[in-house]
Write a protein that holds these residues in place. Sequence first.
Motif: not given
Length: 155
Positions: A44-49, A68-79, A97-103, A150-153
């Motif tokens: 659903e998203g990513i939460l970064t420091d 977490v839902r209130e502050v996470m980045s919900s626009t994800l770029f995946t690979c 971005v510095r991190r990309i989830p892998v699906l 927003r995109p993942a910061d």
Amino acid sequence: MRVEDVMSRGLDPVSPTATVQAAALQMAEDDVGAVLVGSGERLEGILTDRDIILRLVVEGRSPAEVSVREVMSSTLFTCRPEDPLELVFDQMLERQVRRIPVLGPDDKPVGIVTLRDLVRLAPDSPRSAEMLRAYAGARRAEPAAEAPDRPADED
């Protein structure tokens, strides 16, 4: 090389309903700067420091009271695991971005690849140096995002 050769596996996603404090504790225990948000079935998203600092700390909100839902980045770029590393390098640069989830093939999260993973492979390569310079320069010039979707910061 491909993403599957360098990605981190075996990640435990955080529930979007968990508190930011619980997610931050997991980040500290795992010694990572981000956690995937969702379940083993769906991302659903990513939460970064950086998300925590900009969307919680700066606003003076309590991590024990905010989900977490209130502050996470919900626009994800995946690979994908089979993607070439050069493609992921280019995605990170283009999307800042510095991190990309892998699906996996079923769109379930199977890991994450980080800029550090990619640079660690060839720290002396011109491509690594180019990527780091371009990323650092673009981040300095970029204003903070305020939109909720927003995109993942990623730092």
